[in-house]
Design a protein around this motif. Structure first.
Motif, mmCIF file in Angstrom:
data_model
loop_
_atom_site.group_PDB
_atom_site.id
_atom_site.type_symbol
_atom_site.label_atom_id
_atom_site.label_comp_id
_atom_site.label_asym_id
_atom_site.label_seq_id
_atom_site.Cartn_x
_atom_site.Cartn_y
_atom_site.Cartn_z
ATOM 1 N N LYS A 69 0.838 -1.207 0.000
ATOM 2 C CA LYS A 69 0.000 0.000 0.000
ATOM 3 C C LYS A 69 0.868 1.250 0.000
ATOM 4 N N LEU A 70 1.967 1.222 0.734
ATOM 5 C CA LEU A 70 2.900 2.346 0.759
ATOM 6 C C LEU A 70 3.501 2.572 -0.623
ATOM 7 N N SER A 71 3.821 1.496 -1.325
ATOM 8 C CA SER A 71 4.329 1.615 -2.692
ATOM 9 C C SER A 71 3.285 2.268 -3.602
ATOM 10 N N ALA A 72 2.034 1.890 -3.429
ATOM 11 C CA ALA A 72 0.961 2.505 -4.227
ATOM 12 C C ALA A 72 0.855 3.994 -3.916
ATOM 13 N N TYR A 73 0.984 4.337 -2.647
ATOM 14 C CA TYR A 73 0.918 5.747 -2.264
ATOM 15 C C TYR A 73 2.082 6.542 -2.856
ATOM 16 N N ILE A 74 3.270 5.964 -2.820
ATOM 17 C CA ILE A 74 4.437 6.621 -3.419
ATOM 18 C C ILE A 74 4.208 6.835 -4.911
ATOM 19 N N LYS A 75 3.657 5.838 -5.588
ATOM 20 C CA LYS A 75 3.347 5.978 -7.021
ATOM 21 C C LYS A 75 2.391 7.153 -7.238
ATOM 22 N N CYS A 76 1.360 7.244 -6.412
ATOM 23 C CA CYS A 76 0.397 8.344 -6.547
ATOM 24 C C CYS A 76 1.070 9.692 -6.337
ATOM 25 N N VAL A 77 1.893 9.804 -5.306
ATOM 26 C CA VAL A 77 2.589 11.059 -5.005
ATOM 27 C C VAL A 77 3.512 11.445 -6.158
ATOM 28 N N GLU A 78 4.235 10.465 -6.688
ATOM 29 C CA GLU A 78 5.151 10.761 -7.795
ATOM 30 C C GLU A 78 4.395 11.168 -9.062
ATOM 31 N N GLU A 79 3.252 10.554 -9.319
ATOM 32 C CA GLU A 79 2.440 10.949 -10.474
ATOM 33 C C GLU A 79 1.891 12.358 -10.287
ATOM 34 N N LEU A 80 1.451 12.675 -9.083
ATOM 35 C CA LEU A 80 0.973 14.039 -8.813
ATOM 36 C C LEU A 80 2.098 15.045 -8.972
ATOM 37 N N LYS A 81 3.294 14.689 -8.509
ATOM 38 C CA LYS A 81 4.458 15.571 -8.650
ATOM 39 C C LYS A 81 4.730 15.858 -10.128
ATOM 40 N N ALA A 82 4.444 14.875 -10.987
ATOM 41 C CA ALA A 82 4.668 15.043 -12.423
ATOM 42 C C ALA A 82 3.498 15.760 -13.108
ATOM 43 N N GLY A 83 2.530 16.205 -12.311
ATOM 44 C CA GLY A 83 1.406 16.950 -12.872
ATOM 45 C C GLY A 83 0.248 16.082 -13.333
ATOM 46 N N ASN A 84 0.255 14.812 -12.997
ATOM 47 C CA ASN A 84 -0.807 13.900 -13.413
ATOM 48 C C ASN A 84 -1.887 13.843 -12.336
ATOM 49 N N ASN A 85 -2.906 14.664 -12.506
ATOM 50 C CA ASN A 85 -3.982 14.733 -11.526
ATOM 51 C C ASN A 85 -4.888 13.515 -11.533
ATOM 52 N N GLU A 86 -4.696 12.609 -12.459
ATOM 53 C CA GLU A 86 -5.465 11.367 -12.513
ATOM 54 C C GLU A 86 -5.292 10.565 -11.216
ATOM 55 N N PHE A 87 -4.193 10.794 -10.512
ATOM 56 C CA PHE A 87 -3.884 10.032 -9.305
ATOM 57 C C PHE A 87 -4.296 10.744 -8.017
ATOM 58 N N ARG A 88 -4.975 11.880 -8.115
ATOM 59 C CA ARG A 88 -5.339 12.650 -6.922
ATOM 60 C C ARG A 88 -6.258 11.866 -5.979
ATOM 61 N N GLN A 89 -7.318 11.320 -6.516
ATOM 62 C CA GLN A 89 -8.260 10.581 -5.664
ATOM 63 C C GLN A 89 -7.609 9.313 -5.110
ATOM 64 N N ALA A 90 -6.852 8.613 -5.936
ATOM 65 C CA ALA A 90 -6.169 7.402 -5.478
ATOM 66 C C ALA A 90 -5.192 7.730 -4.349
ATOM 67 N N ALA A 91 -4.513 8.874 -4.452
ATOM 68 C CA ALA A 91 -3.568 9.274 -3.401
ATOM 69 C C ALA A 91 -4.293 9.467 -2.074
ATOM 70 N N GLY A 92 -5.420 10.165 -2.109
ATOM 71 C CA GLY A 92 -6.184 10.392 -0.878
ATOM 72 C C GLY A 92 -6.700 9.102 -0.268
ATOM 73 N N GLN A 93 -7.256 8.234 -1.104
ATOM 74 C CA GLN A 93 -7.777 6.957 -0.614
ATOM 75 C C GLN A 93 -6.663 6.073 -0.060
ATOM 76 N N THR A 94 -5.521 6.076 -0.731
ATOM 77 C CA THR A 94 -4.407 5.229 -0.308
ATOM 78 C C THR A 94 -3.809 5.735 0.996
ATOM 79 N N ARG A 95 -3.661 7.037 1.131
ATOM 80 C CA ARG A 95 -3.147 7.610 2.389
ATOM 81 C C ARG A 95 -4.087 7.258 3.537
#
Length: 191
Positions: free
Chosen positions: A135-161
Motif C-alpha cells: 500500500k505504501l508503494s501505491a501511495y508513493i506511485k500516486c505522489v510521484e504521479e501528482l508531482k509530475a502533474g498527473n492529476n489522474e492520481f489525486r483521488q487514489a492518493a487520498g484513498q491510499t493515504r
C-alpha cells in the motif's frame, strides 16, 4: 527435472500496473515488487528498532519480492475491480491461490518446501508488513504521479493515504512522518 519457475518469475517485468490510469511513468510488477521489498524491509527494521518487534527483515523482504508472483499467471487486476465487490475479491483470492500452487509445482520437489511459505505468505505478521509496504508503494506511485502533474492520481492518493493511516501500524506512521515528504521533492531539492 527441468523447471520453468525462474523463467516465469523473470516475466514479471512484462506485466504493467495501473492499467486503468494514465501514467507519466509506467510501472511493471517486477519494479513494484522490488520497491515493496525495500519498503517491507524498512518497515520490519523500524518495527524492530523503534517499537520492539522481532521480525526477520530479510524474510519480510523475500516475501515482498514474491508477493505478486501469481500475477505472472493471472495478470494484474485493477484495484477498483478486485476489491469493490466481496464476491469478486474472494474469487480472485481463489484464482491467486491456484496460480501460486501452479508456480510452486514448477519447482523441483526439494525446493518446494522453501518456496511454499514465501509464495503463500503464510506468516500473518510478515503478511501484514508486506501488505502495508504494498500500500505504501501505491501511495508513493500516486505522489510521484501528482508531482509530475498527473492529476489522474489525486483521488487514489487520498484513498491510499487514508488506508495507510487506517492500518494503525506505528512503523507505517513513522515512515510517513520521517520519509514520505521526500517523495514530493525534485532531485535538486533532495540535495
Amino acid at each position: 527435472m527441468k523447471s520453468h519457475f525462474f523463467a516465469y518469475i523473470s516475466r514479471m517485468r512484462f506485466i504493467q500496473r495501473w492499467a486503468l490510469m494514465r501514467n507519466t511513468a509506467p510501472e511493471n510488477v517486477q519494479e513494484h515488487s522490488h520497491q515493496v521489498a525495500v519498503l517491507a524491509h524498512a518497515l520490519a527494521v523500524i518495527r524492530n528498532e523503534k517499537f520492539g518487534g522481532r521480525l526477520d527483515p530479510g524474510a519480510v523482504a523475500v516475501a515482498a519480492l514474491y508477493h505478486d508472483a501469481s500475477e505472472i499467471l493471472t495478470g494484474d487486476m485493477p484495484t477498483p475491480i478486485k476489491y469493490d465487490n466481496p464476491a469478486i475479491r474472494n474469487a480472485y483470492k481463489d484464482v491467486e491461490a491456484v496460480a501460486e500452487g501452479k508456480l510452486l509445482h514448477m519447482l523441483p520437489p526439494e525446493l518446494q518446501g522453501v518456496y511454499g511459505p514465501i509464495l503463500t505468505q503464510s506468516d500473518p505478521e510478515v503478511r501484514q508488513v508486506v501488505k502495508a509496504a504494498d500500500k505504501l508503494s501505491a501511495y508513493i506511485k500516486c505522489v510521484e504521479e501528482l508531482k509530475a502533474g498527473n492529476n489522474e492520481f489525486r483521488q487514489a492518493a487520498g484513498q491510499t493515504r487514508k488506508a495507510l493511516e487506517g492500518y494503525e501500524l506505528p512503523e507505517v506512521t513513522y515512515f510517513l512522518e520521517t520519509f514520505m515528504d521526500s517523495f514530493s521533492l525534485t532531485l535538486d531539492e533532495l540535495q
